[in-house]
Structures are given as C-alpha cells and as structure tokens.
Enzyme design. Structure first.
Site, short mmCIF file in Angstrom:
data_model
loop_
_atom_site.label_atom_id
_atom_site.label_comp_id
_atom_site.label_asym_id
_atom_site.label_seq_id
_atom_site.Cartn_x
_atom_site.Cartn_y
_atom_site.Cartn_z
N GLU A 458 -5.09 -19.15 3.14
CA GLU A 458 -5.21 -17.94 3.96
C GLU A 458 -5.91 -18.20 5.29
O GLU A 458 -5.55 -17.59 6.31
CB GLU A 458 -5.94 -16.84 3.17
CG GLU A 458 -5.10 -16.20 2.06
CD GLU A 458 -4.90 -17.08 0.83
OE1 GLU A 458 -5.62 -18.10 0.70
OE2 GLU A 458 -4.03 -16.77 0.00
N HIS A 528 -5.54 -7.93 -8.35
CA HIS A 528 -4.37 -7.38 -7.67
C HIS A 528 -4.56 -5.89 -7.39
O HIS A 528 -3.59 -5.16 -7.25
CB HIS A 528 -3.10 -7.60 -8.50
CG HIS A 528 -2.78 -9.04 -8.70
ND1 HIS A 528 -3.35 -9.80 -9.68
CD2 HIS A 528 -1.98 -9.88 -7.99
CE1 HIS A 528 -2.90 -11.05 -9.59
NE2 HIS A 528 -2.07 -11.12 -8.57
#
Ligand SMILES: Cc1ncc(C[n+]2csc(CCOP(=O)(O)OP(=O)(O)O)c2C)c(N)n1
Ligand SMILES: [Mg+2]
Length: 728
Positions: A458, A528
C-alpha cells in the site's frame, strides 16, 4: 532564489567526460570545501543560538558532488535526503539559500521557514521537497520516473487544460531524464526502500538509488540494520539494475560511476544503485554526541578518511594547486559562507498570518460553484447500459471511464484493479477489474499503460502516486480495503497531504485515493469492516469525501479527479450495490462541489447530521419516528467530511433546536465529536437539548452477525436517540 551555476558544469563535466581535467578537479574541491564551510558556519550559528537545528554533510561531500556533476539540474529529477548539502550545492542551491533555511526566513525558497534546514526544494532545479521521514522519497522518485516515461510516450497529454487541475501544473519532460533517489544505509531497512526497488526493477525505470553508507543510523551501526552489514550483497539479485559499490570518499570514482549509472538509465536499460562507503565525520546532528556510542579509535580512523583532506592532498601531489593557492581558496570559501550567514541573519521571518497559506490549493477551490457543472443530463450514452437505476458501483465505474476519456493524464492502479495483467489472458477472459469490480473493463478499454496492477504494497501505491502527481499527472489509485490503508498512512499523512504546505506552495500532489470502507456486511469481521475517517480528517491538506448514493458518488468523484488537492474518496462497500440510492446515468459532465450537504429529508423538530451507510438507516429511523411518534426529523447528508458544510448544519439546528450527529465509526474520538463540540460552542443559544452522538461501540467489528449487529449502530439505535432527545 539564488542559483549558483556550478563552474564544473560550465567547464563541461558531463556524462560524456572520462577523466576530469585539472580545472574540473579544482571545481570539485571547491564544491566539497564550500559544503563543509557552510556546515561549519551553521554549527557556529547553532552554538550561538541564532539558528535552531543543524545536520551536516561532513564526510559525504565526495560522493554527493560526484553524483551531482554526473546529472543535469532542471532536467533530471532529484529526491535528496537531509544530509545532501554538497549534492544540492553542486546542483545550484546557493549558500545564501541554505542559510535562509537555517534561520527560517520568509524568503527561504525551500519552505518559507516551515521545514528544518537541509530539507531541500527547488522547482527550477527539479529538487523535490523532502520530508524528515526516512525513505519515503524513494517511492516518489519511482512515480516521478513513471510519469516522465508516460509523458514522453504520450506528449499530447502534457497540454494544459483550463477546466481543471491541469491549468496549474507545468509539465516538463525530455524522454531520457533520470531520477536520483538518495538514502542513508540505515534507511534501507524501511519497507519503502524495498517497495521502491521492486517497482523500479520490474518496470525498468530510470531511477538511480544512491545509498550513502556512513556506517551509522544515528547510533545504530550498519550490521544491526543490514543483515551481513552490506546492502549491495542483499540487493544484488534485483533484475535490470546497474550496481556499483564504491569508495565514497573519492569524488572522481563517484563521478565516473554516476556517469555510467546515468548512461544505463537513459538508455532505458533499467535503474541503478550506487552504494558509496563514506564517513560521518560529525555526530548525527548537533542534537547528538557520537562519543556516547562510538569508540575513539573508530572515530579517529574515520577522520583520517576525510574526503576533503584527501582531495587536497591529491591536488597538491598532482601539482594542480600549490598550498598557498589552496589556502587562499579555502579562506575565500569560508568568507563566502560567513557572508551568506550574515545576510541571512537579517532576513525577516515569515508573517504569522502566512501560516495557513498553502494547506490547500489556492488556485482551484473544489467548493466553488463552477464544480456544480450541470444538472444530471440523464442522457444514456451508447456505452452505458440502458438501466434506469444504476448502482453506486456502476456510476463510479462510469465516472472513471468518462474522466479517462476526457483526461489522458489519468492512470489507475492498485491491487487487482486491472482486468488481467497477462496479455494472453486478456484476450480470452472476462477480466477482474477490482475485487469489487469498480474498475472493470477499464484496462481493456484504455490499455495497460493507464490501468494496471500494483505490487501488494500500500505504501508503494500511495508513494508512487505522490511522484506521478507532482509531475502533473492524475493518479486515481485504489486501496483494496480501508482496513489495509495503514501501511500507506505514512505516505498519506506525512507526504501526500503535506507536500504543498511544507514546500510553501511550490509542490503539490493532487492524487485521488479510492477506498472501499465500512461494515454491515454480515461476516466482514475485523479486517473487512473498519471505519476510521476521522483519522484522515485530522490530516490538514487532505480532502475527505464519503458519498451515500450512486449519483453523489458519480458527481463527487468527478470533482475529486478534476480538483487540485489530494482526495481520499471513501466508498461504502455495503452501498455499492444497494437498492437504496440508485440513479440514472447523469452524463459525463455531472459534478458536485465539495462542502455542500444535502437535505435528504426535510423536517422541523430535530436535525440528524450523518453520512455514508448511516444515511439509509437514519431515513428508516426518521420514517418510524414520524409514523409512530409524530416526530419530524430533518436529515443532512454531509457527503464530504473535509470540507464540511457548517452553514447547512447551523441553518438546520437554528430551525429545529435539537441535533444528533450519527456515524458508523466508533463513538469515542470519532468524527461526530468534533461536530458536537462545535455545535455546542457556536450554537449553544439555539439548543433546547444536549447534542447527542451515535457511533459504533468502541471495539472492532466481530465476525458473528449477532455481535456485528450489536456493535454497529442500527435504525433502532437512531430511533431511540431521537426519542430520548425529544424528552427535553
Ligand atoms: C521514518 C523515520 N523514522 C525515524 C526517523 C528518525 N531518524 C532520523 S535520521 C535517522 C537515522 C538515519 O540513518 P541513515 O539512513 O543511515 O542516514 P544517515 O543519517 O546516517 O545519513 C533516524 C532514525 C525518521 N526521520 N524517519
Ligand atoms: Mg547512515
């Protein structure tokens, strides 16, 4: 800004030269000595408390001057770190500019007194503003090299366009420019070093990594940072690289090696890494004392390697200059440093009123009405399926497609965002296009140069976006799940959002980061389902957008892409394909300005301020409050969290005299805390009841649906708060 044209450069030290001539050797010595003279003068000023920080290049001068003279300022690109005084001097930054940094003067060209000294920046020389964070700049160099390659292959995309951010970015490219990325040996332990090596290698980018190995990272010796004690051995198997390990105390070896490295890069053969062994002659900085952790013998041995003393001996031994001539030259350079300091000490500091300048773009205001370009056109285009009610996922995808047609500077990358990375597969398969399919079909339509997969890293995604954007491109990148944004946090907070302010408005990186966020997924669990938007609204310089329906997502994403600030664009996963909030395709020009809340339900007795997935839940609660209890609730959907629409909040609260701020994120220290505090502070006289907040429990979201339901706010939670507040 003063730019001193290096005499070595004028004398023709260039990538083509082999052996430096006598005048060139003298010039190399001049630059090395001047760098030391400026350091020593600054140390004096620090001891006299006339400046506030000092860190020196002492011992690194030979390596740095060699690198600078092999490259071309204002043509190549430079990503230095704090120890690169000799490099920047040799590129053309003057001693006076350096002293302006040291005193924190308004005229400091690097940052206008905002950054510590030696945090270099110069538009004209292509020295990109550097932070204090070690190794972040390496990914910027990678993105910068990618942008240069893109512009040289698509020169038409460099044309200015007065309709958006492109109006304010001068694009400058040559086709064979290289990016120099400098780093200390200790900082090669950072993940970002490896993430930069990864992409530079894989894409054969023209990046020269210069590892300045002085054996220490503050007090930590090299073998603690680097297994085996030698970074060259660890990186040796990266493909496509030119590698060299050299005596960094020898400027001629350095010059020659960087010339070879540049030739390799300019020819398109790939990146280079030059590992220079040098010495740190002074402590890490003036705040450090190396006698506390280094043996005397070791320090004395390093002192004997002083590259300036060695170069002096060489000039004498080769008969290039006599001792008296050298003495005279050194006196002159000491005087030059002293005079620069004296002048800078009289330079005025920045005005206090200037502090808030350049947090955001002053050229393009995303709240301005011009961004409310048009009402929805509802013209279903050929390419858009004739569906009356498109989902949020559809309309985000359409916005990306429309904008890519309009603006060739847009590139899209991230994890799994391509349809298929392998060309042979692309001809045969349907394509992936993101784990939520938001980028589906874009690679197939626009090609692999504009839509591609990143490595699973990321910081790599966001760090490269900084490099792309500062060259004038528009990266629209995806972080696959908000839960995994954290490795990129350093790049977002310390680099992306801060570049404009720290460089006093000289550099900026208006990239867009799209991020699926939030829970209510039934089984999304801890990793999530996360929210956390307030962490990003707490970062000055970053716009934060959080739409609740398909039409807003389409219009706000268009503004995000066209605007001149970095934008975090949060997309609620649960809303991607909900029946709620579907809309017809609004046409390719539809844009919504930032900072304009929407009244999604008008009401008179209580204001509910919310956004994201709580908008449909608040609507449900408000309908029940009306039906069961006759309470008339007004709901404001903020749509953008930074900036946010204070006027709309204040107007509504003045009307209803009761307010609830509701969000999905955890209650404590959440986004609502700030709004509640401001309402209590500024609208106290208009309130008939306390300001109420709704958020999730102060835990992460559990997997088991019963727990998830209890953790996240439900319509019943909101209804209960409405009832409570009506008691007053
Ligand atoms: C991300 C980050 N972590 C920690 C620091 C604090 N820090 C500043 S310099 C430094 C050591 C760097 O050593 P090295 O990379 O070898 O460079 P040198 O100073 O020796 O030239 C540290 C730990 C920082 N600036 N950034
Ligand atoms: Mg070091």
């Amino acid at each position: 800004m003063e730019v001193a044209i290096s005499r070595a450069r004028a004398a023709g030290v260039s990538p083509a030269s082999d052996e430096p001539t006598a005048p060139q050797l003298v010039e190399i010595y001049r630059l090395m000595f001047l760098s030391r003279a400026v350091d020593d003068r600054e140390i004096l000023l620090k001891r006299q408390q006339k400046i506030f920080f000092q860190i020196s290049a002492a011992g690194h001068e030979a390596l740095q001057v060699g690198a600078a003279l092999a490259l071309r300022p204002g043509y190549d690109w430079f990503f230095p770190y704090y120890r690169d005084r000799a490099l920047c001097l040799a590129l053309g930054v003057s001693p006076y500019d350096m002293m302006l940094q040291a005193v924190g003067a308004a005229d400091d060209p690097a940052s206008g007194g905002r950054q510590m000294p030696t945090h270099w920046s110069s538009q004209s020389l292509h020295i990109v503003s550097s932070s204090s964070s070690t190794a972040t700049q390496l990914l910027h160099a990678v993105g910068c090299a990618e942008a240069g390659r893109y512009f040289s292959r698509h020169p038409e995309s460099a044309v200015k366009d007065p309709g958006d951010y492109r109006e304010f970015h001068n694009v400058d490219f040559h086709g064979d420019e290289v990016a120099l990325a400098c780093v200390g040996e200790g900082s090669t332990s950072q993940g970002e070093f490896w993430e930069a090596m990864n992409t530079a290698s894989n894409q054969k980018l023209p990046v020269i990594f210069m590892v300045e190995d002085n054996g220490y990272a503050i007090s930590v010796p090299v073998e603690v940072n680097t297994p085996g004690g030698n970074i060259s051995r660890l990186v040796a198997n990266f493909p496509n690289f030119f590698f060299a390990e050299i005596d960094g105390n020898d400027p001629v070896a350095s010059l020659r090696t960087f010339q070879q490295a540049a030739t390799h890069c300019r020819a398109g053969r790939g990146p280079a890494l030059v590992h220079g062994h040098c010495v740190r002659l002074y402590s890490h900085s003036l705040s450090d004392d190396d006698k506390n952790y280094r043996c005397a013998a070791e320090r004395e041995a390093d002192a004997l390697c002083d590259p300036i003393a060695r170069m002096r001996t060489r000039l004498l031994a080769d008969g290039i200059l006599a001792a008296a001539e050298l003495d005279e030259m050194e006196r002159r350079l000491d005087r030059e440093a002293a005079e620069a300091a004296e002048r800078a000490l009289h330079a005025p500091p920045p005005a206090v009123e200037s502090i808030t300048a350049h947090v955001y773009s002053e050229d393009l205001d995303p709240t301005r009405v011009a961004f409310a370009t048009e009402q929805p056109e509802h013209t279903e285009e050929e390419s858009v399926p004739k569906v009356a009610a498109h989902t949020m996922a559809d309309l985000i995808n359409h916005c990306l497609r429309d904008e890519m047609h309009r603006d060739e500077r847009i590139v899209i990358y991230g994890e799994d965002v391509a349809d298929a990375s392998r060309n042979e597969a692309l001809n045969e398969v349907k394509g992936k296009g993101g784990v939520f399919k938001l980028t589906a079909g874009l690679q197939t339509e626009f090609g692999s140069e504009r839509v591609f997969n990143s490595p699973l890293a990321e910081a790599n995604i966001v760090g490269r976006a900084v490099g792309y954007a500062l060259r004038g491109m528009k990266p629209v990148v995806e972080i696959q799940f908000f839960d995994y944004i954290w490795p990129a946090m350093h790049q977002i907070h310390n680099e992306l959002a801060l570049l404009r302010w720290r460089s006093n408005g000289t550099w900026s990186a208006p990239a867009v980061i799209r991020v699926p966020i939030g829970g209510y997924l039934t089984g999304g669990a801890i990793y999530h389902s996360q929210s956390g938007e307030s962490i990003f609204t707490h970062t000055p310089g970053l716009r934060v957008v959080f739409p609740s329906n398909a039409l807003d997502a389409n219009g706000l994403l268009r503004t995000a892409i066209r605007c001149d600030d970095p934008v975090l664009f949060l997309e609620h996963k649960r809303l991607y394909r909900e029946t709620y909030g579907r809309a017809a395709y609004p046409g390719p020009g539809f844009a919504i300005p930032f900072g304009k809340a929407k009244i999604v339900r008008p009401g008179s007795q209580l204001t509910l301020v919310t956004y994201g997935a709580l908008v449909p839940r608040a609507l449900q609660a408000a309908q029940q409050a009306e039906r069961l209890h006759g309470i008339d609730v007004e709901i404001l959907d903020l749509r953008t969290l930074n900036p946010y629409d204070w006027e709309a909040i204040a107007t509504s609260v003045r009307k209803t005299n009761r307010v609830i701020v509701a969000h999905e994120d955890m209650l404590s220290w959440g986004y609502g805390a700030e709004l509640a505090a401001r309402i209590a502070d500024e609208l106290f006289d208009d309130l008939d009841a306390p300001v109420r907040r709704i958020g999730s429990m102060d835990t992460f979201v559990a997997y088991q649906p019963k727990l998830e339901d209890a953790i996240l706010p439900q319509p019943e939670t909101i209804l209960k708060a409405i009832m409570d507040l009506k008691r007053y």
